[in-house]
Write an enzyme that holds these catalytic residues in place. Structure first.
Site, mmCIF file in Angstrom:
data_model
loop_
_atom_site.group_PDB
_atom_site.id
_atom_site.type_symbol
_atom_site.label_atom_id
_atom_site.label_comp_id
_atom_site.label_asym_id
_atom_site.label_seq_id
_atom_site.Cartn_x
_atom_site.Cartn_y
_atom_site.Cartn_z
ATOM 1 N N ARG A 8 0.798 -1.228 0.000
ATOM 2 C CA ARG A 8 0.000 0.000 0.000
ATOM 3 C C ARG A 8 0.832 1.280 0.000
ATOM 4 O O ARG A 8 0.628 2.162 -0.829
ATOM 5 C CB ARG A 8 -0.935 0.013 1.219
ATOM 6 N N ASP A 119 -5.110 -3.886 3.228
ATOM 7 C CA ASP A 119 -3.907 -4.533 2.703
ATOM 8 C C ASP A 119 -4.305 -5.550 1.621
ATOM 9 O O ASP A 119 -5.058 -6.478 1.899
ATOM 10 C CB ASP A 119 -3.192 -5.252 3.852
#
Length: 147
Positions: A8, A119
């Site tokens: 990310r 995530d």
């Protein structure tokens, strides 16, 4: 900032860097990404993250690193991906004498109000694309608010 700095946060870093470069204000911004944990230090971003960025014409040479005390004293903003990152960062920042960084969720800037950037590590390419789109929306909104 994210837990491992391979999915990310490198996407967010690369997106933000491209935005400020496109607007010709990259010299006004110091952009980096880091991890809360030390799991992946020195590793390149996840291949799926790199592919997702490449699909959007963005390259990155980032190597994972862990957040340091200096980061809290150097950066004006530390933007993170989820509640556990936020908690960990606030705890770390309490151990830093002159913390100047404002610690916030990147998603708090999302016009679509998606607060958490999940995530995508255990997901698929579509999940990486979702992260990318969230990062674009949030980074644009953050940039508009802060300059």
């Amino acid at each position: 900032v994210s837990i491992g700095n391979i999915c990310r946060s490198p996407i967010a870093e690369a997106v933000f860097r491209k935005l400020v470069t496109d607007e010709k204000i990259e010299n006004k911004w110091m952009t980096d990404s880091a991890a809360v944990s030390d799991w992946n230090v020195g590793r390149s971003p996840d291949a799926r993250a790199l592919k997702c960025l490449r699909n959007h014409g963005i390259e990155t040479a980032h190597k994972a690193r862990q957040v340091t005390k200096d980061d809290f004293q150097t950066f004006d903003y530390i933007l993170c991906m989820d509640e556990s990152n936020l908690r960990d960062l606030k705890r770390k920042s309490n151990q830093v004498k002159d913390c100047k960084a404002k610690i916030e969720l990147l998603g708090s800037y999302d016009p679509q109000k998606q607060l958490i950037i999940e995530d995508p590590y255990y997901g698929n390419e579509k999940d990486f694309e979702t992260v990318y789109e969230q990062c674009v929306r949030c980074c644009k909104a953050f940039l508009e608010k802060s300059h």
